[in-house]
Write an enzyme that holds these catalytic residues in place. Structure first.
Site, PDB file in Angstrom:
ATOM      1  N   GLN A   1       7.257  16.482  -5.446  1.00 17.26           N
ATOM      2  CA  GLN A   1       7.295  17.859  -5.956  1.00 17.26           C
ATOM      3  C   GLN A   1       8.719  18.425  -5.931  1.00 17.26           C
ATOM      4  O   GLN A   1       9.155  19.077  -6.882  1.00 17.26           O
ATOM      5  CB  GLN A   1       6.363  18.736  -5.103  1.00 17.26           C
ATOM      6  CG  GLN A   1       6.115  20.120  -5.675  1.00 17.26           C
ATOM      7  CD  GLN A   1       5.262  20.074  -6.936  1.00 17.26           C
ATOM      8  OE1 GLN A   1       4.568  19.097  -7.197  1.00 17.26           O
ATOM      9  NE2 GLN A   1       5.336  21.123  -7.737  1.00 17.26           N
TER      10      GLN A   1
ATOM     11  N   GLY B   1     -16.060  -4.358   5.461  1.00 17.45           N
ATOM     12  CA  GLY B   1     -14.791  -3.643   5.621  1.00 17.45           C
ATOM     13  C   GLY B   1     -14.863  -2.749   6.845  1.00 17.45           C
ATOM     14  O   GLY B   1     -14.598  -3.193   7.964  1.00 17.45           O
ATOM     15  N   SER B   2     -15.294  -1.494   6.641  1.00 21.23           N
ATOM     16  CA  SER B   2     -15.448  -0.578   7.787  1.00 21.23           C
ATOM     17  C   SER B   2     -16.444  -1.149   8.787  1.00 21.23           C
ATOM     18  O   SER B   2     -16.283  -1.008   9.997  1.00 21.23           O
ATOM     19  CB  SER B   2     -15.916   0.794   7.301  1.00 21.23           C
ATOM     20  OG  SER B   2     -14.966   1.326   6.404  1.00 21.23           O
TER      21      SER B   2
ATOM     22  N   GLN C   1      14.267  29.937  -0.923  1.00 22.90           N
ATOM     23  CA  GLN C   1      13.489  29.915   0.317  1.00 22.90           C
ATOM     24  C   GLN C   1      12.199  29.091   0.158  1.00 22.90           C
ATOM     25  O   GLN C   1      11.752  28.429   1.103  1.00 22.90           O
ATOM     26  CB  GLN C   1      13.150  31.341   0.747  1.00 22.90           C
ATOM     27  CG  GLN C   1      12.730  31.421   2.192  1.00 22.90           C
ATOM     28  CD  GLN C   1      12.484  32.851   2.632  1.00 22.90           C
ATOM     29  OE1 GLN C   1      11.826  33.630   1.932  1.00 22.90           O
ATOM     30  NE2 GLN C   1      13.004  33.214   3.787  1.00 22.90           N
TER      31      GLN C   1
ATOM     32  N   GLU D   1      -6.297  -1.057   8.577  1.00 24.09           N
ATOM     33  CA  GLU D   1      -6.557  -1.050  10.034  1.00 24.09           C
ATOM     34  C   GLU D   1      -7.587   0.031  10.380  1.00 24.09           C
ATOM     35  O   GLU D   1      -7.525   0.684  11.426  1.00 24.09           O
ATOM     36  CB  GLU D   1      -5.257  -0.926  10.837  1.00 24.09           C
ATOM     37  CG  GLU D   1      -4.376  -2.143  10.595  1.00 24.09           C
ATOM     38  CD  GLU D   1      -3.482  -2.550  11.733  1.00 24.09           C
ATOM     39  OE1 GLU D   1      -3.726  -2.151  12.879  1.00 24.09           O
ATOM     40  OE2 GLU D   1      -2.547  -3.315  11.473  1.00 24.09           O
TER      41      GLU D   1
ATOM     42  N   PRO E   1     -15.257  -9.466   1.739  1.00 20.49           N
ATOM     43  CA  PRO E   1     -15.668  -8.680   0.568  1.00 20.49           C
ATOM     44  C   PRO E   1     -16.767  -7.665   0.900  1.00 20.49           C
ATOM     45  O   PRO E   1     -16.734  -6.538   0.416  1.00 20.49           O
ATOM     46  CB  PRO E   1     -16.171  -9.752  -0.407  1.00 20.49           C
ATOM     47  CG  PRO E   1     -15.411 -10.982  -0.033  1.00 20.49           C
ATOM     48  CD  PRO E   1     -15.198 -10.910   1.451  1.00 20.49           C
TER      49      PRO E   1
ATOM     50  N   ILE F   1      -6.149  -9.989   2.934  1.00 18.12           N
ATOM     51  CA  ILE F   1      -5.350 -10.467   4.060  1.00 18.12           C
ATOM     52  C   ILE F   1      -3.854 -10.359   3.744  1.00 18.12           C
ATOM     53  O   ILE F   1      -3.340 -11.023   2.836  1.00 18.12           O
ATOM     54  CB  ILE F   1      -5.756 -11.909   4.460  1.00 18.12           C
ATOM     55  CG1 ILE F   1      -7.277 -11.965   4.718  1.00 18.12           C
ATOM     56  CG2 ILE F   1      -4.945 -12.370   5.678  1.00 18.12           C
ATOM     57  CD1 ILE F   1      -7.832 -10.907   5.684  1.00 18.12           C
ATOM     58  N   THR F   2      -3.204  -9.492   4.514  1.00 20.22           N
ATOM     59  CA  THR F   2      -1.776  -9.246   4.322  1.00 20.22           C
ATOM     60  C   THR F   2      -0.982 -10.499   4.689  1.00 20.22           C
ATOM     61  O   THR F   2      -1.239 -11.119   5.718  1.00 20.22           O
ATOM     62  CB  THR F   2      -1.324  -8.055   5.199  1.00 20.22           C
ATOM     63  OG1 THR F   2      -2.063  -6.906   4.790  1.00 20.22           O
ATOM     64  CG2 THR F   2       0.163  -7.781   5.042  1.00 20.22           C
TER      65      THR F   2
ATOM     66  N   GLY G   1      10.771  17.447  -8.775  1.00 16.96           N
ATOM     67  CA  GLY G   1      10.282  17.872 -10.088  1.00 16.96           C
ATOM     68  C   GLY G   1       9.919  16.674 -10.952  1.00 16.96           C
ATOM     69  O   GLY G   1       9.393  15.667 -10.450  1.00 16.96           O
TER      70      GLY G   1
HETATM   71  C1  FAD Z   1      -3.388  -3.619   0.991  1.00 16.94           C
HETATM   72  C2  FAD Z   1      -4.410  -3.939   2.023  1.00 16.94           C
HETATM   73  C3  FAD Z   1      -4.073  -4.765   3.095  1.00 16.94           C
HETATM   74  C4  FAD Z   1      -5.032  -5.085   4.067  1.00 16.94           C
HETATM   75  N1  FAD Z   1      -4.707  -5.988   5.058  1.00 16.94           N
HETATM   76  C5  FAD Z   1      -5.691  -6.460   5.877  1.00 16.94           C
HETATM   77  C6  FAD Z   1      -5.448  -7.543   6.765  1.00 16.94           C
HETATM   78  O1  FAD Z   1      -4.311  -8.050   6.879  1.00 16.94           O
HETATM   79  N2  FAD Z   1      -6.484  -8.022   7.503  1.00 16.94           N
HETATM   80  C7  FAD Z   1      -7.734  -7.509   7.425  1.00 16.94           C
HETATM   81  O2  FAD Z   1      -8.610  -8.006   8.124  1.00 16.94           O
HETATM   82  N3  FAD Z   1      -8.003  -6.481   6.585  1.00 16.94           N
HETATM   83  C8  FAD Z   1      -7.020  -5.949   5.804  1.00 16.94           C
HETATM   84  N4  FAD Z   1      -7.290  -4.926   4.919  1.00 16.94           N
HETATM   85  C9  FAD Z   1      -8.653  -4.414   4.835  1.00 16.94           C
HETATM   86  C10 FAD Z   1      -8.797  -2.967   5.270  1.00 16.94           C
HETATM   87  O3  FAD Z   1      -8.712  -2.869   6.656  1.00 16.94           O
HETATM   88  C11 FAD Z   1     -10.124  -2.446   4.675  1.00 16.94           C
HETATM   89  O4  FAD Z   1      -9.917  -2.284   3.287  1.00 16.94           O
HETATM   90  C12 FAD Z   1     -10.569  -1.163   5.307  1.00 16.94           C
HETATM   91  O5  FAD Z   1     -10.950  -1.380   6.643  1.00 16.94           O
HETATM   92  C13 FAD Z   1     -11.730  -0.505   4.552  1.00 16.94           C
HETATM   93  O6  FAD Z   1     -12.736  -1.407   4.245  1.00 16.94           O
HETATM   94  P1  FAD Z   1     -13.314  -1.452   2.736  1.00 16.94           P
HETATM   95  O7  FAD Z   1     -12.140  -1.584   1.837  1.00 16.94           O
HETATM   96  O8  FAD Z   1     -14.365  -2.490   2.676  1.00 16.94           O
HETATM   97  O9  FAD Z   1     -13.919  -0.013   2.506  1.00 16.94           O
HETATM   98  P2  FAD Z   1     -15.422   0.464   2.861  1.00 16.94           P
HETATM   99  O10 FAD Z   1     -15.739   0.108   4.257  1.00 16.94           O
HETATM  100  O11 FAD Z   1     -16.334   0.000   1.792  1.00 16.94           O
HETATM  101  O12 FAD Z   1     -15.249   2.040   2.772  1.00 16.94           O
HETATM  102  C14 FAD Z   1     -15.339   2.785   1.560  1.00 16.94           C
HETATM  103  C15 FAD Z   1     -15.248   4.259   1.911  1.00 16.94           C
HETATM  104  O13 FAD Z   1     -16.372   4.622   2.740  1.00 16.94           O
HETATM  105  C16 FAD Z   1     -15.902   5.214   3.936  1.00 16.94           C
HETATM  106  N5  FAD Z   1     -16.821   4.882   5.034  1.00 16.94           N
HETATM  107  C17 FAD Z   1     -17.300   3.658   5.380  1.00 16.94           C
HETATM  108  N6  FAD Z   1     -18.098   3.749   6.449  1.00 16.94           N
HETATM  109  C18 FAD Z   1     -18.117   5.073   6.799  1.00 16.94           C
HETATM  110  C19 FAD Z   1     -18.765   5.811   7.832  1.00 16.94           C
HETATM  111  N7  FAD Z   1     -19.531   5.217   8.764  1.00 16.94           N
HETATM  112  N8  FAD Z   1     -18.565   7.151   7.881  1.00 16.94           N
HETATM  113  C20 FAD Z   1     -17.765   7.778   6.971  1.00 16.94           C
HETATM  114  N9  FAD Z   1     -17.114   7.121   5.988  1.00 16.94           N
HETATM  115  C21 FAD Z   1     -17.301   5.790   5.905  1.00 16.94           C
HETATM  116  C22 FAD Z   1     -14.515   4.642   4.137  1.00 16.94           C
HETATM  117  O14 FAD Z   1     -13.736   5.470   4.993  1.00 16.94           O
HETATM  118  C23 FAD Z   1     -14.012   4.602   2.718  1.00 16.94           C
HETATM  119  O15 FAD Z   1     -13.526   5.889   2.346  1.00 16.94           O
HETATM  120  C24 FAD Z   1      -6.319  -4.550   3.978  1.00 16.94           C
HETATM  121  C25 FAD Z   1      -6.652  -3.694   2.911  1.00 16.94           C
HETATM  122  C26 FAD Z   1      -5.724  -3.407   1.947  1.00 16.94           C
HETATM  123  C27 FAD Z   1      -6.119  -2.532   0.776  1.00 16.94           C
END
Ligand code: FAD
Length: 368
Positions: free
Chosen positions: A326, A120-121, A268, A353, A117, A146-147, A329
């Site tokens: 698009q 993420g990134s 075209q 990913e 939670p 988690i997929t 339509g």
């Molecule tokens: C449908 C789905 C399936 C998934 N499956 C898996 C899975 O099987 N296993 C798994 O481990 N994870 C999985 N994920 C997790 C996925 O990899 C994360 O959602 C993703 O890495 C982004 O993390 P976050 O959602 O916490 O976004 P955040 O990290 O909170 O990012 C929010 C925004 O901020 C931007 N951002 C963050 N840091 C920076 C930075 N340093 N510079 C610029 N921009 C930044 C991001 O690009 C994004 O636009 C899944 C997600 C989804 C939605």
């Protein structure tokens, strides 16, 4: 031959259910059955562990062709590779033997648990912990997004084993669905890939034998990142397939739809859109296949190429599917036609990913 075989199977056994799978947000069981019956559910598993031994390019082609008709279903072969690659790359011989055979046979799918939670990134900011207790490790925490969670039998879980070392204090483990203390959240309600279950995984005092650790203690994060170098190419393949599916549908539609007394394909302005869509898809395909070859050879520039392929192909998928809507339509904007589903499905390829911003960070750090 592989492409033809997968395309025929996908059109006959997967495409007919794609709209219903999306509409009902249900797991594509028909796709899993068809893929498993034809040994296409986890093609990447090496032959010595009972798999088909497909190389990275062959795996890409399987995923691309399935995604062309149903993006949700393409996550079956894609996530089986994502979940199991940490074991293949870094696991002991015993772990490989134990877990690759049932995966190859179709007895259990594999998921990949990195995200949380609040991580993420910045995945290294994870909180899930593993604490050693004699010959066991005890895992506690929450993995998010988690997929195939709940459907998969096996889970590669990254957890902190030494909080003082940040990414070097993270280790990887195989957790089984049947391990006491493993449970799952409700399926997320998503914009697209609605047939692919995405759930939280709860680890509540999950006690697993020490030999379930993948590689050495403290190497889990490195394994997780190395895995993504290879599997981002499978997401590029998914994006490519979605885009090709949308172009193929739009190409047929514009020849049938008449306005101003002739097929709209005669204008075209329409032809130029189709040309741009096909050009972008081909560029994405070349980048993706070249990256797959690098993955197979283990080239030193794989990190850049994998990120570039994923980033480029997913941006192309978003553009091409939006253009396909698009071209249809008002009809394109309805669920009576498949292109709006493809547009919704394409969006996720820019997010998971590693978001495309993160791909750009990865590329910038690994410029050729
Ligand atoms: C449908 C789905 C399936 C998934 N499956 C898996 C899975 O099987 N296993 C798994 O481990 N994870 C999985 N994920 C997790 C996925 O990899 C994360 O959602 C993703 O890495 C982004 O993390 P976050 O959602 O916490 O976004 P955040 O990290 O909170 O990012 C929010 C925004 O901020 C931007 N951002 C963050 N840091 C920076 C930075 N340093 N510079 C610029 N921009 C930044 C991001 O690009 C994004 O636009 C899944 C997600 C989804 C939605």
């Amino acid at each position: 031959m592989l492409r033809d075989a997968v395309r025929s199977l996908a059109e006959a056994k997967i495409a007919p259910y794609a709209a219903a799978v999306d509409e009902e947000a249900r797991f594509p069981q028909e796709a899993l059955d068809a893929l498993t019956a034809n040994d296409l559910h986890a093609v990447h598993v090496p032959e010595e562990y009972g798999g088909g031994g497909a190389d990275a390019l062959a795996t890409v082609i399987v995923i691309e062709e399935v995604a062309r008709v149903c993006a949700s279903s393409s996550l079956i072969p894609a996530v089986n590779k994502l979940g199991s690659l940490p074991v293949i790359l870094s696991g002991s011989e015993e772990l490989k033997k134990k877990y690759m055979a049932p995966l190859a046979k179709g007895d259990g799918m594999f998921s990949y648990c990195l995200s949380e939670p609040d991580a993420g990134s910045d995945a290294a900011g994870m909180k899930t912990k593993a604490v050693r207790d004699g010959d066991f490790w005890v895992l506690n925490g929450v993995k998010r997004w988690i997929t195939n969670a709940g459907v998969s039998e096996y889970y590669t879980v990254m957890a902190v084993t030494d909080p003082s070392k940040r990414s070097k204090g993270i280790s990887a483990f195989v957790v089984e669905k049947s391990d006491a203390g493993v449970s799952f959240g409700a399926p997320e309600k998503k914009l697209g890939i609605k047939g692919s279950p995405t759930r939280e995984v709860y680890l509540d005092n999950v006690r697993i034998p020490a030999d379930r650790m993948i590689g050495e203690e403290g190497t889990g994060f490195a394994t997780a990142m190395k895995t993504l170098d290879h599997t981002r190419i499978t997401i590029a393949a998914q994006a490519l397939g979605i885009a090709q599916g949308a172009l193929d549908y739009a190409k047929g539609y514009v020849k049938e739809r008449k306005q101003f007394g002739k097929p709209i394909a005669d204008f075209q302005g329409i032809q130029f859109m189709l040309a741009d869509m096909a050009m972008k898809i081909e560029a994405a395909r070349q980048l993706t296949y070249a990256a797959a070859a690098k993955s197979q050879r283990g080239d030193s520039d794989l990190t850049f190429q994998g990120a570039a392929a994923k980033c480029f192909a997913s941006d192309v998928a978003m553009e091409v599917t939006t253009d396909a809507v698009q071209l249809l339509g008002g009809y394109g904007y309805t669920r009576d036609y498949p292109v709006e589903r493809m547009m919704r499905d394409a969006k996720i390829t820019q997010i998971y990913e590693g978001t495309n911003q993160v791909q750009r960070i990865v590329m910038a750090r690994n410029l050729p």
